[in-house]
Structures are given as C-alpha cells and as structure tokens.
Design a protein around this motif. Structure first.
Motif, PDB file in Angstrom:
ATOM      1  N   PHE A 294       0.860  -1.182   0.000  1.00  0.00           N
ATOM      2  CA  PHE A 294       0.000   0.000   0.000  1.00  0.00           C
ATOM      3  C   PHE A 294       0.897   1.233   0.000  1.00  0.00           C
ATOM      4  O   PHE A 294       1.889   1.282   0.729  1.00  0.00           O
ATOM      5  N   VAL A 295       0.533   2.223  -0.780  1.00  0.00           N
ATOM      6  CA  VAL A 295       1.301   3.468  -0.846  1.00  0.00           C
ATOM      7  C   VAL A 295       0.353   4.632  -0.580  1.00  0.00           C
ATOM      8  O   VAL A 295      -0.727   4.717  -1.173  1.00  0.00           O
ATOM      9  N   ASP A 296       0.761   5.517   0.325  1.00  0.00           N
ATOM     10  CA  ASP A 296      -0.044   6.680   0.688  1.00  0.00           C
ATOM     11  C   ASP A 296       0.868   7.902   0.720  1.00  0.00           C
ATOM     12  O   ASP A 296       1.316   8.334   1.774  1.00  0.00           O
ATOM     13  N   LEU A 297       1.159   8.428  -0.462  1.00  0.00           N
ATOM     14  CA  LEU A 297       2.117   9.527  -0.591  1.00  0.00           C
ATOM     15  C   LEU A 297       1.468  10.741  -1.254  1.00  0.00           C
ATOM     16  O   LEU A 297       2.067  11.393  -2.109  1.00  0.00           O
ATOM     17  N   ASP A 298       0.255  11.050  -0.828  1.00  0.00           N
ATOM     18  CA  ASP A 298      -0.451  12.173  -1.461  1.00  0.00           C
ATOM     19  C   ASP A 298      -0.240  13.503  -0.736  1.00  0.00           C
ATOM     20  O   ASP A 298      -0.962  14.467  -0.989  1.00  0.00           O
ATOM     21  N   GLY A 299       0.762  13.577   0.150  1.00  0.00           N
ATOM     22  CA  GLY A 299       1.001  14.809   0.894  1.00  0.00           C
ATOM     23  C   GLY A 299       1.045  16.062   0.032  1.00  0.00           C
ATOM     24  O   GLY A 299       0.367  17.054   0.316  1.00  0.00           O
ATOM     25  N   PRO A 300       1.828  16.067  -1.074  1.00  0.00           N
ATOM     26  CA  PRO A 300       1.921  17.278  -1.893  1.00  0.00           C
ATOM     27  C   PRO A 300       0.633  17.618  -2.632  1.00  0.00           C
ATOM     28  O   PRO A 300       0.452  18.763  -3.075  1.00  0.00           O
TER      29      PRO A 300
END
Length: 329
Positions: A294-300
């Motif tokens: 799982f990838v959760d890298l939507d910060g930007p």
C-alpha cells in the motif's frame, strides 16, 4: 572537502483544510536542509509532528546541534548515532543521500541497487467530515484505485459507508489515527468486512495496543504510530499484520529501508506513508514505496503550490519527480 549546512523553516499553504481525528491542518510546516559541497547541493525535508513532541523549533535546534559534525564530513551511518529518529534526522539524512548522488554521479536508486522510481498507485485521502460531505469528496476521486478514509470514533460506520457507496470499486484504507478503543475495533470488524475495507490503520493509541497480541482481525491492521524503526518489530510483529514506514518517523531513508527490509523478512505487509509535505519529502519515500503493498504519498497533492518538477498525481497514479529533482542525475 568541507560542507556548508543550511536549515530553515518553510511553510506551504494547503488548497483545502486537511481534517483528521487530531484536528485540522491548513498549512504544511516543514524543515528544509541544504548541504553544499564541491559545487553541488543536496536537499532534504522533514515534517516535525506534535504527536511525537516535535516542533519546527526543536527540529531546527537538533540540526544545529549536529552542524559541526555534518559540516566536517559525518556520513549517514554516523548520523544514526548523532540524532534520534524523527523529522530532524530525516531532513539531514535525505540531504546526505541527495548530495552523495550529485557528487558521485550515481543516482540513489543505483546506490541501493534498485530500479529508478516509476509511476505507481498512491492513495487519495478523504478527510473527516459529515457522511454526505465525505461522499461528495469520494465521488470526485471514485476513479482512483486506492482511497484512504479518515475517521474518528463518532460515526465511523456511516462515514465509511458513504465513501464506499460513492466509490464502489476502489480499494479502501480506513485510518482512525488512534481514536478508537478495543471495544470499537471489535465492533467494527463485520462492518469493515461488509464494506470491503482492505486495511485498518492504527485504530488504537500506540500506548494501548497490547491487547492486539491476542486478537485475530478480519481485516489486516497496520501499525503507524506504533512503529518507527526496525528495533520496534519484535513487538509489532505480534500485534500487527502490516507496518507503515514513514521517513519522518524512522529518521530518514537510511533507517526506512532497514525497517522495510526487516518487516519483509518477518513476513509483514508493508505500507509507505507520509505527512502533509512537499515533493521533497516524497521523492525519497518512493524508494520504499516500490517495495510496498500500500502506498499513501499524497502529501503534496494537498498543497496550493508544490516545488516545480515535483511528483504528479493523475487519477490516483503518482508519477515521480522530474529527473534531477532529488536523488537522480
């Protein structure tokens, strides 16, 4: 050759408020480190988090405390003994990785023996709101392959149902940010299964998760606040099925890679997460994301304006930054 270290506080306004169980964020407050040597500059970013008793001021003070050592040539291995895990060490560690790449002409990916980052699925987050408002937000990203749903302990059932109805095909991560208790976790098991939730992230406080050692969940539970570094895994492996690796928790890419590899060795699932941050935080995390379930890298994605050449989101697919942005030549 001597180095020059520069550290500063940068602030990125968000395009919309970001709501989780702990409160609302309207700006991303980060510490940016630049390391200059031999005509090259390596950059890194850390996001101090109050949950871990961090602030911009404490992070900058910690970096100032190791300035002499870093400017006199301390490397990433030595940094592990100079600073504890956290945002300050993350910013310096990532700046060192970037500087090494630029001085050597060898990208970070090549240095760690991995492929260059590629486009991948990354969760789009629905912040806490009324079920109706969350359904509206979910309908806007219903095409995304993976959605994260932020909830608290008030009406999580209704909130998750609303998102699922609006996005029937997406995989779902539910994240209470430690706001549930044992009773609610047990009560929500059938609901999570019926709504086809794929992952439940850190439902209870890290200080109150001992009971998970005797619990077999119907949906895998991911450790977030409970896990920071590889040494935590001896206990974590008895309580959780998945671990969320965040560079701001581990204190940089160096320890994040060690944690990810150790988690895999123990048969644990892997997630890569982030704080609300710029693409300068996300670029290093992509080297852990390639290993993750799982990838959760939507910060930007929440920022009103990110760095030019940073990551790009297209319908829940995250593309890496432009060549030369961080860690690449």
């Amino acid at each position: 050759m001597s180095r020059i270290l520069r550290a500063q506080h940068d602030s990125f306004p968000l395009s919309t408020p970001f709501r989780i169980s702990r409160g609302v964020k309207t700006q991303a407050e980060v510490v940016t480190v630049a390391l200059e040597q031999g005509g090259e500059t390596g950059r890194g970013e850390g996001v101090p988090y109050a949950r871990y008793s961090e602030s911009i001021e404490t992070a900058l003070a910690a970096i100032q405390g190791v300035r002499d050592a870093i400017e006199n040539g301390a490397d990433r291995a030595q940094l592990l003994g100079l600073l504890p895990p956290g945002a300050a060490r993350n910013a310096v560690d990532c700046a060192l990785w970037d500087l090494e790449a630029r001085l050597s002409g060898c990208s970070v990916a090549k240095a760690i023996g991995a492929p260059e980052p590629e486009r991948l699925v990354s969760a789009l987050t629905i912040g806490i709101d009324t079920p109706v408002a969350m359904a509206v937000a979910a309908s806007r990203v219903a095409h995304a392959p993976l959605i994260k749903v932020k909830v608290d302990a008030t009406i999580p059932d209704a909130q998750i149902r609303a998102v699922r109805a609006a996005a029937p095909k997406a995989k779902l991560i539910v994240d209470p940010n430690e706001s549930w208790d044992e009773t609610l976790v047990r009560a929500m098991q059938k609901v999570l299964v019926s709504l086809k939730v794929d992952l439940l992230e850190q439902p209870v406080p890290a200080e109150a998760d001992e009971w998970l050692e005797g619990f077999t969940p119907e949906v895998p539970i991911c450790a977030d606040e409970s896990v920071h570094v590889a040494e935590d895994l001896e206990v974590i492996a008895r309580r959780y099925q998945v671990v969320n690796v965040k560079l701001d928790k581990s204190g940089g890419l160096t320890e994040a890679l060690a944690l990810a590899q150790a988690a895999r060795a123990r048969g644990l699932g892997l997630m890569t997460g982030c704080m609300i941050s710029s693409s300068l935080s996300i670029a290093p995390a992509l080297h852990v994301a390639r290993m993750s379930d799982f990838v959760d890298l939507d910060g930007p994605i929440w920022l009103r304006e990110d760095y030019p050449g940073g990551v790009r989101d297209e319908a829940g697919w995250l593309s890496p930054p432009q060549t030369g942005f961080w860690g690449s030549i």
